[in-house]
Design a protein around this motif. Structure first.
Motif, PDB file in Angstrom:
ATOM      1  N   ASP A 164      17.623  -6.620   4.118  1.00 55.45           N
ATOM      2  CA  ASP A 164      16.758  -7.737   3.215  1.00 55.45           C
ATOM      3  C   ASP A 164      15.620  -8.194   3.666  1.00 55.45           C
ATOM      4  N   THR A 165      15.528  -8.484   4.933  1.00 50.62           N
ATOM      5  CA  THR A 165      13.996  -8.642   5.545  1.00 50.62           C
ATOM      6  C   THR A 165      13.192  -7.695   5.534  1.00 50.62           C
ATOM      7  N   ALA A 166      13.425  -6.689   5.530  1.00 49.99           N
ATOM      8  CA  ALA A 166      12.489  -5.493   5.687  1.00 49.99           C
ATOM      9  C   ALA A 166      12.135  -5.178   4.077  1.00 49.99           C
ATOM     10  N   LEU A 167      12.850  -5.417   3.401  1.00 47.35           N
ATOM     11  CA  LEU A 167      12.583  -5.193   1.641  1.00 47.35           C
ATOM     12  C   LEU A 167      11.710  -6.442   1.225  1.00 47.35           C
ATOM     13  N   ARG A 168      12.058  -7.606   1.962  1.00 45.48           N
ATOM     14  CA  ARG A 168      11.090  -8.692   1.691  1.00 45.48           C
ATOM     15  C   ARG A 168       9.780  -8.544   1.853  1.00 45.48           C
ATOM     16  N   LEU A 169       9.703  -8.179   3.100  1.00 41.30           N
ATOM     17  CA  LEU A 169       8.298  -8.164   3.734  1.00 41.30           C
ATOM     18  C   LEU A 169       7.608  -6.882   2.661  1.00 41.30           C
ATOM     19  N   LEU A 170       8.290  -5.772   2.560  1.00 44.90           N
ATOM     20  CA  LEU A 170       7.730  -4.780   1.826  1.00 44.90           C
ATOM     21  C   LEU A 170       7.101  -5.290   0.276  1.00 44.90           C
ATOM     22  N   GLU A 171       7.993  -6.083  -0.305  1.00 51.68           N
ATOM     23  CA  GLU A 171       7.638  -6.572  -1.495  1.00 51.68           C
ATOM     24  C   GLU A 171       6.695  -7.600  -1.785  1.00 51.68           C
ATOM     25  N   PRO A 189      -2.790  -0.798   0.042  1.00 47.38           N
ATOM     26  CA  PRO A 189      -2.994   0.289  -0.522  1.00 47.38           C
ATOM     27  C   PRO A 189      -2.031   1.453   0.021  1.00 47.38           C
ATOM     28  N   ASP A 190      -1.354   1.342   1.325  1.00 47.28           N
ATOM     29  CA  ASP A 190      -0.592   2.423   1.668  1.00 47.28           C
ATOM     30  C   ASP A 190       0.551   1.754   2.706  1.00 47.28           C
ATOM     31  N   MET A 191       1.611   1.385   2.011  1.00 41.35           N
ATOM     32  CA  MET A 191       2.702   0.944   2.669  1.00 41.35           C
ATOM     33  C   MET A 191       3.921   1.718   2.483  1.00 41.35           C
ATOM     34  N   ARG A 192       4.802   1.964   3.520  1.00 40.15           N
ATOM     35  CA  ARG A 192       6.023   2.583   3.132  1.00 40.15           C
ATOM     36  C   ARG A 192       7.153   1.917   4.451  1.00 40.15           C
ATOM     37  N   LEU A 193       8.340   1.892   3.788  1.00 38.60           N
ATOM     38  CA  LEU A 193       9.538   1.422   4.669  1.00 38.60           C
ATOM     39  C   LEU A 193      10.362   2.609   4.802  1.00 38.60           C
ATOM     40  N   THR A 194      10.819   2.746   5.874  1.00 42.85           N
ATOM     41  CA  THR A 194      11.790   3.736   6.168  1.00 42.85           C
ATOM     42  C   THR A 194      13.047   3.241   6.552  1.00 42.85           C
ATOM     43  N   LEU A 195      14.300   3.458   6.265  1.00 42.73           N
ATOM     44  CA  LEU A 195      15.471   2.839   6.499  1.00 42.73           C
ATOM     45  C   LEU A 195      16.195   3.831   7.228  1.00 42.73           C
TER      46      LEU A 195
END
Length: 250
Positions: free
Chosen positions: A203-210, A215-221
Motif C-alpha cells: 500500500d505504501t508503494a502504491l501510495r507513492l506511485l499515485e 513522466p517516467d515512473m514504474r512500480l515493480t511488485l
C-alpha cells in the motif's frame, strides 16, 4: 575491503564513506534505518558499478556503521543533512540515487533539495513518511504517553534488535514529510517492492506511485520478496532497474 574514508559535515558529524571513481551519473546508495554501507545491497551494487566502470558512492549516516554519533540521537533531518553533505562534497554532476527503505525517503528528500542534480531514481521498499504513518499512527495511547514523558519508545524489529524511537525522531519526521505536498519526479523513477515485506506494505508503494508526478515512473511488485530484497533474484532486479534508468538517461 578498503579502509573507510571520513567526511566532516557542516554539522561536525564524521561520515564514513567509500567512493568508487568512474563515469557518471554517479550512483549513490542510500541505506535503510539502522543499516550500514556494508550491507548486501550496497556492497553488491558497488561491485556491479565497478564492473560497469560507473562512479559509485556508499556511506553511513551519522549514528550508523562507522560514522560518528549514536542512532538514538539521530533523526530524519540529520540523515538528510548527512546525505546532502556527502553528495555535495564527494560527487560532481548528475546523480542516479538508489534508496532502500528509509533511504527511499532520503532519496525523495534529496530530489526535493537538489532537483537539478538528480538524473534518475531507484527505490527498494521505499518508506516515505514512516515516522508518521507507520510509527505514530500505530502507537497506543500508552506509547504516546511514554514518548512525551520518557522521551522514547522501544519497538520490536523482524530484522535486528529493537528500535529505540525518540520523541525527536517523530517530531523531526513531521518536518520532512513528502506525501502531503506535491512531489514531482521529473526523471526516470523505478520503485521496487516485495509483496512479503512486513516492514513496508505494498500500500505504501502504491501510495507513492499515485502521489508522485513525473513522466517516467514504474512500480515493480515482486511476489514473496521480503524487506531485505537481497537474494540473487532481487539483486538482479535492482541491477536491471538501474540499467533501465541509465538507458533512459542516455
Amino acid at each position: 575491503m578498503p579502509t573507510e574514508t571520513f567526511l566532516e559535515t557542516p554539522q561536525a558529524r564524521r561520515i564514513a564513506y567509500h567512493l568508487t571513481p568512474g563515469t557518471g551519473p554517479c550512483i549513490v546508495f542510500l541505506g535503510g534505518l539502522k543499516s550500514d554501507m556494508e550491507g548486501t545491497k550496497a556492497v553488491h551494487l558497488e561491485c556491479w558499478a565497478k564492473g560497469q566502470g560507473r562512479a559509485f558512492l556508499r556511506f553511513d549516516y551519522s549514528g550508523h556503521g562507522e560514522s560518528s554519533g549514536t542512532f538514538t540521537d539521530g533523526c530524519i533531518g540529520d540523515w538528510a543533512e548527512d546525505t546532502r553533505a556527502a553528495v555535495s562534497v564527494l560527487t560532481d554532476g548528475p546523480l542516479l540515487v538508489v534508496g532502500s527503505s528509509m533511504g527511499g525517503w532520503q532519496a525523495l528528500l534529496l530530489a526535493r533539495a537538489v532537483p537539478e542534480r538528480i538524473a534518475g531514481l531507484v527505490t527498494i521498499a521505499a518508506a516515505p513518511d514512516f515516522t508518521e504513518d507507520g510509527y505514530w499512527a500505530s502507537f497506543t495511547d500508552a506509547q504516546k504517553h511514554a514518548l512525551k514523558t520518557v522521551g522514547h519508545v522501544e519497538l520490536p524489529s523482524d530484522y535486528m534488535e529493537p528500535y529505540i524511537i525518540s520523541k525527536r525522531m517523530i517530531e523531526d519526521g513531521r518536518r520532512h514529510l513528502v506525501l502531503r505536498d506535491p512531489l514531482h519526479l521529473p526523471f526516470p523513477s523505478r520503485f521496487l517492492q516485495g509483496t512479503a515485506d512486513t516492514a513496508v506494505s505494498t500500500d505504501t508503494a502504491l501510495r507513492l506511485l499515485e502521489h508522485a508526478t513525473g513522466p517516467d515512473m514504474r512500480l515493480t511488485l515482486v511476489k514473496d520478496a521480503d524487506h531485505r530484497f537481497s537474494d540473487d533474484a532481487c539483486l538482479d532486479l535492482i541491477e536491471e532497474a538501474i540499467t533501465d534508468v541509465l538507458a533512459a538517461i542516455d
